[in-house]
Design a protein around this motif. Structure first.
Motif, PDB file in Angstrom:
ATOM      1  N   ALA A   1     -18.357  -2.686  22.734  1.00 35.33           N
ATOM      2  CA  ALA A   1     -17.722  -3.868  23.163  1.00 35.33           C
ATOM      3  C   ALA A   1     -17.543  -4.840  22.135  1.00 35.33           C
ATOM      4  O   ALA A   1     -16.640  -5.895  22.395  1.00 35.33           O
ATOM      5  CB  ALA A   1     -18.987  -4.580  24.235  1.00 35.33           C
ATOM      6  N   ALA A   2     -18.146  -4.931  20.845  1.00 37.28           N
ATOM      7  CA  ALA A   2     -18.216  -5.786  19.615  1.00 37.28           C
ATOM      8  C   ALA A   2     -16.892  -5.187  18.942  1.00 37.28           C
ATOM      9  O   ALA A   2     -16.752  -6.044  17.961  1.00 37.28           O
ATOM     10  CB  ALA A   2     -19.287  -5.958  18.997  1.00 37.28           C
ATOM     11  N   TRP A   3     -16.383  -4.113  19.108  1.00 36.88           N
ATOM     12  CA  TRP A   3     -15.439  -3.579  18.130  1.00 36.88           C
ATOM     13  C   TRP A   3     -14.036  -4.390  18.068  1.00 36.88           C
ATOM     14  O   TRP A   3     -13.768  -4.608  16.955  1.00 36.88           O
ATOM     15  CB  TRP A   3     -14.947  -2.174  18.493  1.00 36.88           C
ATOM     16  N   PRO A   4     -13.501  -5.089  19.135  1.00 39.27           N
ATOM     17  CA  PRO A   4     -12.353  -5.943  18.895  1.00 39.27           C
ATOM     18  C   PRO A   4     -12.801  -6.986  17.684  1.00 39.27           C
ATOM     19  O   PRO A   4     -11.919  -7.322  16.858  1.00 39.27           O
ATOM     20  CB  PRO A   4     -12.078  -6.292  20.195  1.00 39.27           C
ATOM     21  N   ALA A   5     -13.817  -7.644  17.952  1.00 36.85           N
ATOM     22  CA  ALA A   5     -14.159  -8.825  17.054  1.00 36.85           C
ATOM     23  C   ALA A   5     -14.515  -8.351  15.571  1.00 36.85           C
ATOM     24  O   ALA A   5     -14.143  -8.979  14.684  1.00 36.85           O
ATOM     25  CB  ALA A   5     -15.410  -9.553  17.659  1.00 36.85           C
ATOM     26  N   LEU A   6     -15.104  -7.110  15.656  1.00 38.75           N
ATOM     27  CA  LEU A   6     -15.434  -6.600  14.293  1.00 38.75           C
ATOM     28  C   LEU A   6     -14.243  -6.180  13.423  1.00 38.75           C
ATOM     29  O   LEU A   6     -13.920  -6.402  12.394  1.00 38.75           O
ATOM     30  CB  LEU A   6     -16.414  -5.281  14.292  1.00 38.75           C
ATOM     31  N   ARG A   7     -13.337  -5.551  14.219  1.00 36.77           N
ATOM     32  CA  ARG A   7     -11.793  -5.314  13.835  1.00 36.77           C
ATOM     33  C   ARG A   7     -11.194  -6.533  13.318  1.00 36.77           C
ATOM     34  O   ARG A   7     -10.525  -6.409  11.997  1.00 36.77           O
ATOM     35  CB  ARG A   7     -11.123  -4.334  14.861  1.00 36.77           C
ATOM     36  N   GLU A   8     -11.184  -7.683  14.003  1.00 37.58           N
ATOM     37  CA  GLU A   8     -10.527  -8.852  13.514  1.00 37.58           C
ATOM     38  C   GLU A   8     -11.046  -9.244  12.225  1.00 37.58           C
ATOM     39  O   GLU A   8     -10.370  -9.753  11.230  1.00 37.58           O
ATOM     40  CB  GLU A   8     -10.721  -9.782  14.507  1.00 37.58           C
ATOM     41  N   LEU A   9     -12.251  -9.231  12.022  1.00 39.38           N
ATOM     42  CA  LEU A   9     -12.899  -9.582  10.754  1.00 39.38           C
ATOM     43  C   LEU A   9     -12.465  -8.781   9.734  1.00 39.38           C
ATOM     44  O   LEU A   9     -12.165  -9.279   8.393  1.00 39.38           O
ATOM     45  CB  LEU A   9     -14.446  -9.724  10.669  1.00 39.38           C
ATOM     46  N   ILE A  10     -12.653  -7.593   9.971  1.00 38.42           N
ATOM     47  CA  ILE A  10     -12.043  -6.651   8.753  1.00 38.42           C
ATOM     48  C   ILE A  10     -10.890  -6.688   8.249  1.00 38.42           C
ATOM     49  O   ILE A  10     -10.329  -6.664   7.229  1.00 38.42           O
ATOM     50  CB  ILE A  10     -12.480  -5.219   9.092  1.00 38.42           C
ATOM     51  N   ALA A  11      -9.907  -6.946   9.301  1.00 38.64           N
ATOM     52  CA  ALA A  11      -8.420  -7.038   9.210  1.00 38.64           C
ATOM     53  C   ALA A  11      -8.214  -8.310   8.534  1.00 38.64           C
ATOM     54  O   ALA A  11      -7.361  -8.366   7.481  1.00 38.64           O
ATOM     55  CB  ALA A  11      -7.683  -6.856  10.496  1.00 38.64           C
ATOM     56  N   ALA A  12      -9.005  -9.320   8.814  1.00 41.69           N
ATOM     57  CA  ALA A  12      -8.535 -10.634   8.035  1.00 41.69           C
ATOM     58  C   ALA A  12      -9.055 -10.395   6.555  1.00 41.69           C
ATOM     59  O   ALA A  12      -8.540 -11.057   5.765  1.00 41.69           O
ATOM     60  CB  ALA A  12      -9.348 -11.755   8.718  1.00 41.69           C
ATOM     61  N   ARG A  13      -9.992  -9.742   6.280  1.00 41.70           N
ATOM     62  CA  ARG A  13     -10.395  -9.617   5.136  1.00 41.70           C
ATOM     63  C   ARG A  13      -9.611  -8.966   3.974  1.00 41.70           C
ATOM     64  O   ARG A  13      -9.008  -9.287   3.046  1.00 41.70           O
ATOM     65  CB  ARG A  13     -11.924  -9.222   4.722  1.00 41.70           C
ATOM     66  N   PHE A  14      -8.913  -7.609   4.590  1.00 40.74           N
ATOM     67  CA  PHE A  14      -8.125  -6.825   4.126  1.00 40.74           C
ATOM     68  C   PHE A  14      -6.689  -7.640   4.007  1.00 40.74           C
ATOM     69  O   PHE A  14      -6.092  -7.579   2.809  1.00 40.74           O
ATOM     70  CB  PHE A  14      -7.686  -5.715   4.871  1.00 40.74           C
ATOM     71  N   ALA A  15      -6.359  -8.470   4.651  1.00 38.87           N
ATOM     72  CA  ALA A  15      -5.161  -9.343   4.718  1.00 38.87           C
ATOM     73  C   ALA A  15      -5.144 -10.266   3.452  1.00 38.87           C
ATOM     74  O   ALA A  15      -3.950 -11.112   3.318  1.00 38.87           O
ATOM     75  CB  ALA A  15      -4.749  -9.861   5.980  1.00 38.87           C
TER      76      ALA A  15
END
Length: 362
Positions: free
Chosen positions: A265-279
């Motif tokens: 259930a926490a995966w969408p939030a975690l994905r956003e954090l990782i994506a923002a850092r790579f960006a």
């Protein structure tokens, strides 16, 4: 010729990409592969000449025969008499109607391993239907929906059923039959459908999907693709805890308070954090950073970039082929006692007709 299949003769009837891939793999293992192309003016076979740089045509010789004529069929059967393996990818029933099916072939050479590759197999209501990769993957369960969203997965690249599933499975079957012939002295028919191979390579997907509410690893933010600041991508496959910890450290996401990756259930939030850092940085920045750390991170490379990557260069994963020295994937297995030679260029259709007819029948 060199390689563990030196001395093995393969007769490949041109017509389908999976069949051509089988010929390329067997040639890369040292087999003498002869492709039967259509003769000028005939209506059986591929529609276009094969350029010399085509990796699906490399490493074999070509004879041009008119399989719609009695003379052409007789020439084909005369080659069958001296072949170890035959590979055809016609629609079910076509080879038999032409007079080069298993019955006719085994009448001339009982030791022949007769390989037939088709989309859906030789039986069933869909046997004669077209079998393009996406449809095969869909039917076999390989495109099953994401249980979290109900949406289909993104379609994978179009060689999973054709090459990774069907053609590679067919090579395994042919070599197994060749091995068994050494005991029995008899050939047999090896019948492989692309659907068979696609079902097999999706075994793990079937396992995951059978568990209600289960999520596949491909749904996870630690097993996904991310876009860098320059629009290019990196693949993250940080499954093991050690890799995941290294990933977070390199991204600077270790201050605590991160969503728990064990909670889907926490995966969408975690994905956003990782994506923002790579960006925040270009792909090259991340490539240099992760090249020194085992975090399951790799850049998504173009074909040209892949050939130049230091790991694949060290492995010799790409080789120069033909007079133009085009870079192509090398045969995948390395043999310490019977190494295979570098692949030869693709032949022109019919380039070796007289040579092969004289050599094989002589």
């Amino acid at each position: 010729m060199a390689g563990p299949l030196t001395g093995v003769r393969v007769l490949e009837f041109a017509g389908s990409a999976p069949t051509a891939f089988v010929g390329t793999v067997l040639s890369g293992l040292g087999a003498d592969v002869v492709r039967v192309d259509r003769a000028p003016g005939s209506t059986t076979g591929p529609d276009e000449p094969r350029p010399a740089e085509n990796p699906l045509s490399r490493g074999r010789r070509s004879v041009a025969l008119d399989l719609k004529s009695p003379e052409g069929v007789e020439q084909a059967l005369s080659l069958v008499e001296h072949a170890d393996i035959l590979v055809e990818g016609f629609r079910p029933g076509v080879a038999d109607r032409l007079g080069i099916g298993p019955e006719a072939a085994h009448a001339r050479n009982p030791r022949l391993v007769y390989g037939r590759v088709s989309g859906w197999g030789q039986q069933g209501e869909w046997a004669g239907r077209a079998a393009h990769d996406l449809a095969v993957l869909a039917l076999t369960g390989a495109l099953d929906v994401d249980p979290a969203t109900g949406d289909p997965e993104l379609p994978p690249t179009a060689y999973l059923s054709s090459f990774a599933g069907g053609a590679n499975a067919h090579v395994q079957g042919l070599l197994a039959a060749l091995h068994e012939r050494g005991r029995s002295g008899r050939g047999q028919v090896v019948d492989t459908a692309l659907a068979d191979g696609a079902a097999l390579i999706s075994t793990l997907i079937h396992q995951w999907r059978e568990v209600p509410g289960n999520h596949t690893v491909t749904d996870a933010p630690h097993y996904s693709l991310y876009r860098a600041a320059d629009g290019r991508h990196l693949a993250v496959a940080a499954i093991e805890p050690r890799l995941y910890q290294n990933l977070l450290e390199q991204l600077g996401l270790t201050d605590g308070g991160l969503p728990d990756r064990s909670d889907a259930a926490a995966w969408p939030a975690l994905r956003e954090l990782i994506a923002a850092r790579f960006a925040t940085r270009d792909r090259e920045h991340w490539v240099k950073l992760f090249d020194a750390v085992d975090a399951g991170v790799a850049p998504v490379l173009t074909a040209a970039e892949a050939a130049a990557h230091h790991q694949l260069a060290a492995r010799g994963a790409f080789v120069e082929v033909g007079d133009s020295a085009t870079l192509q994937p090398a045969p995948p297995s390395r043999f310490d006692r019977t190494p295979a030679a570098a692949p030869g260029r693709a032949p022109l259709p019919g380039e070796h007709t007289e040579e092969v007819l004289a050599e094989w029948r002589g």
